[in-house]
Design a protein around this motif. Sequence first.
Motif, PDB file in Angstrom:
ATOM      1  N   GLY A  29       3.685  21.011 -11.354  1.00 10.22           N
ATOM      2  CA  GLY A  29       2.767  21.923 -10.666  1.00 10.22           C
ATOM      3  C   GLY A  29       3.498  21.926  -9.212  1.00 10.22           C
ATOM      4  N   ALA A  30       2.738  22.781  -8.378  1.00  9.22           N
ATOM      5  CA  ALA A  30       2.955  23.469  -7.039  1.00  9.22           C
ATOM      6  C   ALA A  30       2.123  23.623  -5.977  1.00  9.22           C
ATOM      7  N   THR A  31       1.947  23.560  -4.497  1.00  7.99           N
ATOM      8  CA  THR A  31       1.085  23.743  -3.748  1.00  7.99           C
ATOM      9  C   THR A  31       0.781  24.805  -4.516  1.00  7.99           C
ATOM     10  N   GLU A  32       1.568  25.905  -4.345  1.00  8.63           N
ATOM     11  CA  GLU A  32       1.005  27.154  -5.276  1.00  8.63           C
ATOM     12  C   GLU A  32       0.097  27.038  -6.186  1.00  8.63           C
ATOM     13  N   THR A  33      -0.092  26.035  -7.151  1.00 12.04           N
ATOM     14  CA  THR A  33      -0.828  26.639  -8.363  1.00 12.04           C
ATOM     15  C   THR A  33      -1.926  24.734  -7.572  1.00 12.04           C
ATOM     16  N   CYS A  34      -2.270  24.346  -6.887  1.00 16.88           N
ATOM     17  CA  CYS A  34      -2.960  23.473  -6.606  1.00 16.88           C
ATOM     18  C   CYS A  34      -2.578  22.730  -7.984  1.00 16.88           C
ATOM     19  N   THR A  35      -1.514  22.157  -7.648  1.00 20.66           N
ATOM     20  CA  THR A  35      -0.560  20.760  -8.117  1.00 20.66           C
ATOM     21  C   THR A  35      -0.296  21.655 -10.025  1.00 20.66           C
ATOM     22  N   VAL A  36      -1.126  20.692 -11.034  1.00 18.87           N
ATOM     23  CA  VAL A  36      -0.887  20.813 -12.771  1.00 18.87           C
ATOM     24  C   VAL A  36      -0.970  22.237 -13.657  1.00 18.87           C
TER      25      VAL A  36
ATOM     26  N   ILE B 104       2.617  31.167 -18.409  1.00 14.41           N
ATOM     27  CA  ILE B 104       4.039  30.768 -17.394  1.00 14.41           C
ATOM     28  C   ILE B 104       4.942  32.088 -18.314  1.00 14.41           C
ATOM     29  N   LEU B 105       5.827  33.275 -17.887  1.00 15.93           N
ATOM     30  CA  LEU B 105       7.081  33.993 -18.902  1.00 15.93           C
ATOM     31  C   LEU B 105       8.193  33.082 -17.730  1.00 15.93           C
ATOM     32  N   VAL B 106       8.823  33.443 -18.439  1.00 18.97           N
ATOM     33  CA  VAL B 106      10.690  33.163 -17.833  1.00 18.97           C
ATOM     34  C   VAL B 106      10.954  34.863 -17.733  1.00 18.97           C
ATOM     35  N   MET B 107      11.772  35.030 -16.938  1.00 21.25           N
ATOM     36  CA  MET B 107      11.887  35.857 -16.739  1.00 21.25           C
ATOM     37  C   MET B 107      12.920  35.988 -15.580  1.00 21.25           C
ATOM     38  N   ASP B 108      13.966  37.332 -16.222  1.00 24.22           N
ATOM     39  CA  ASP B 108      15.630  37.707 -15.749  1.00 24.22           C
ATOM     40  C   ASP B 108      14.948  37.844 -14.809  1.00 24.22           C
ATOM     41  N   GLU B 109      16.349  38.263 -13.921  1.00 22.92           N
ATOM     42  CA  GLU B 109      16.477  38.575 -12.733  1.00 22.92           C
ATOM     43  C   GLU B 109      15.729  40.081 -12.570  1.00 22.92           C
TER      44      GLU B 109
ATOM     45  N   ILE C 155       4.265  32.608 -12.847  1.00 20.36           N
ATOM     46  CA  ILE C 155       2.729  31.182 -12.827  1.00 20.36           C
ATOM     47  C   ILE C 155       1.719  32.030 -13.074  1.00 20.36           C
ATOM     48  N   ALA C 156       0.657  32.283 -14.191  1.00 21.33           N
ATOM     49  CA  ALA C 156      -0.397  32.509 -13.624  1.00 21.33           C
ATOM     50  C   ALA C 156      -1.755  31.967 -13.865  1.00 21.33           C
ATOM     51  N   GLY C 157      -2.810  32.258 -13.407  1.00 21.69           N
ATOM     52  CA  GLY C 157      -3.548  31.819 -14.112  1.00 21.69           C
ATOM     53  C   GLY C 157      -4.759  31.239 -12.168  1.00 21.69           C
ATOM     54  N   PRO C 158      -5.681  30.773 -12.666  1.00 23.77           N
ATOM     55  CA  PRO C 158      -7.595  30.457 -11.490  1.00 23.77           C
ATOM     56  C   PRO C 158      -6.639  29.701 -10.657  1.00 23.77           C
ATOM     57  N   VAL C 159      -5.735  28.596 -10.671  1.00 26.49           N
ATOM     58  CA  VAL C 159      -5.133  28.323  -9.821  1.00 26.49           C
ATOM     59  C   VAL C 159      -4.223  28.191  -9.189  1.00 26.49           C
ATOM     60  N   VAL C 160      -3.653  29.476  -9.558  1.00 29.91           N
ATOM     61  CA  VAL C 160      -2.312  30.331  -8.698  1.00 29.91           C
ATOM     62  C   VAL C 160      -3.041  30.960  -6.960  1.00 29.91           C
TER      63      VAL C 160
ATOM     64  N   TRP D  36       3.691  33.829  -9.597  1.00 28.72           N
ATOM     65  CA  TRP D  36       3.641  33.834  -8.544  1.00 28.72           C
ATOM     66  C   TRP D  36       5.383  33.131  -9.344  1.00 28.72           C
ATOM     67  N   ARG D  37       6.069  33.545  -8.374  1.00 26.42           N
ATOM     68  CA  ARG D  37       7.205  34.071  -8.724  1.00 26.42           C
ATOM     69  C   ARG D  37       7.835  32.638  -7.961  1.00 26.42           C
ATOM     70  N   SER D  38       7.998  30.990  -8.963  1.00 25.74           N
ATOM     71  CA  SER D  38       7.629  29.941  -8.270  1.00 25.74           C
ATOM     72  C   SER D  38       9.568  29.736  -7.458  1.00 25.74           C
ATOM     73  N   GLY D  39      10.575  29.948  -8.171  1.00 26.24           N
ATOM     74  CA  GLY D  39      12.538  30.325  -7.847  1.00 26.24           C
ATOM     75  C   GLY D  39      12.181  28.863  -8.853  1.00 26.24           C
TER      76      GLY D  39
END
Length: 536
Positions: free
Chosen positions: A335-342, A367-372, A387-392, A412-415
């Motif tokens: 997870g990440a700060t932008e997703t409130c973790t898991v 979660i989508l896997v996207m090209d450039e 990543i999308a959802g209610p935690v984003v 959210w484009r996680s990088g």
Amino acid sequence: MTGAAVEQRFATRRECHFGDRVMRCFVNRPESVQAMLAAAVETNPQGDAFVYEGERISYRALGEIAARVAANLADRGVSPGDRVTLVLRNGPAFMYALLGTLWLGGIAVPVNAREQGAGIGHIVADCTASAVIIEPDLLERLEATEAGRSIGRVFVDGDGVGAAEPFAALLGESASPVPVARPAEADTAVILYTSGTTGTPKGAMQTHLNITHSVIFWERCMGLRRGERSLLAVPASHVTGLMAIVFSMIRMAGCTVLMREFDAGEFNRLAAEERVNSTVMVPAMYKLCLMRANFDEVDLSAWRTGCFGGAPMPEATILEFRERLPHLELMNAYGATETCTVVTAIPPARQLEYLDSIGKVVDCVDILVMDEHGREMPPGETGELWIAGPVVIPGYWGDPDRTAEAFVGGYWRSGDIGSKDAAGFVRLHDRKKDLVIRGGYNVYSIEVENAIAYHEGVAECAVVGEPDPVLGEKIHAFVSVTDPSLDEARIREFCASRLADYKVPDRVTLQSAPLPRNANGKVIKRDLRVMLADGG
């Protein structure tokens, strides 16, 4: 709980939030953090809310103290919606300040106590804090900044110093009590600052909707139970400590066992003494617990679940836990700060089978896997994780430009570069550009590079991660110097005055020659990593 009861507890439906984002949400969720606290006070008033160095605070007492802190903040001019910055280590003051701020309807802004003055000052200024609550030994860092000198309300967890009041002044009875706030789900509860690829900290706005879903995710993934006891050995100011343990224990009317700072031997002792059921740490911390002599001497039979993230856990460590503590289930989560973790987790039973995976996507998350070019990649192919959802989170505090850059159509484009196989298991193939993950802490190279570049004897520098068996990665700085008398110790000392201690380079390579660059003038960090691999 029967299968039907579980299905009803975690039932979902599609809802629209944050303007135009349509997402799947849990139907049976708390309205807010305040509602979670009220429920815990009602259902478990005499139960431990937290334990710290032998002191036990019940939920009834915690609710009463939070109400007093809120009233005293209001008496001093803090209003609902105001930001209160908390520069505090794990301890009672953090719990009281956090929940008192939220009781009032304010926005809590936790900051890692390892942050240096420049970072603290930036956060205080960026969020336009109405008040700061800080450790006494960190007050000097705050006062060294322009923002710190100009803020009118400062409280010290100890004796007052100068214009700063003692935090204890907020704990007494107020003549004007305030009712507990009832925020909307879309209201921001917490702002956590996270560095972006530019290295400039930005404030992730974590709403009540984000948080209430995050704690349900943790309940589901870790199998948390009512009255759970979890040991907080990571900073409460970090998204993992705050969401996975502090808020999740409130959700479960459980107990947070607070460690001010991590010590493996003390962790083992506390886990046994307090009958701890769960925790979340980075892999290096688990390994250190195994290495302590008292691991086999204490009773860890209550420890049921151990979650880890921030770095892979070596197979040898997992196998050693299975041998020495066979009932403990270890699970990797991402997870990440932008997703409130898991947002992904591996079922513990399949941990060894999928050592190279960060798990499957949790309920309500996509979660989508996207090209450039923004096109979805087929299973097994690599691309950027969206990543999308209610935690984003809805975006970054006061930063519409970076919000627009990072969030697209509710994703959210996680990088992070990763893939998802046909069975739904997600893998990370590379981290965000120039990110070093040191002991579970995210360290952005450019932030360290900017600090080093301020030295008058430095011409240029570049920072890369160096593999390390304990921390995952260490920070290695390549520095081109104009002053031949500069040495590694002086560079590290210079950084230590400007950066949190975990961001200070572990190793420094000094050279008079320029750094390798491509035809466009960009430093070729790949060549630097090759130098390290070759023993450079």
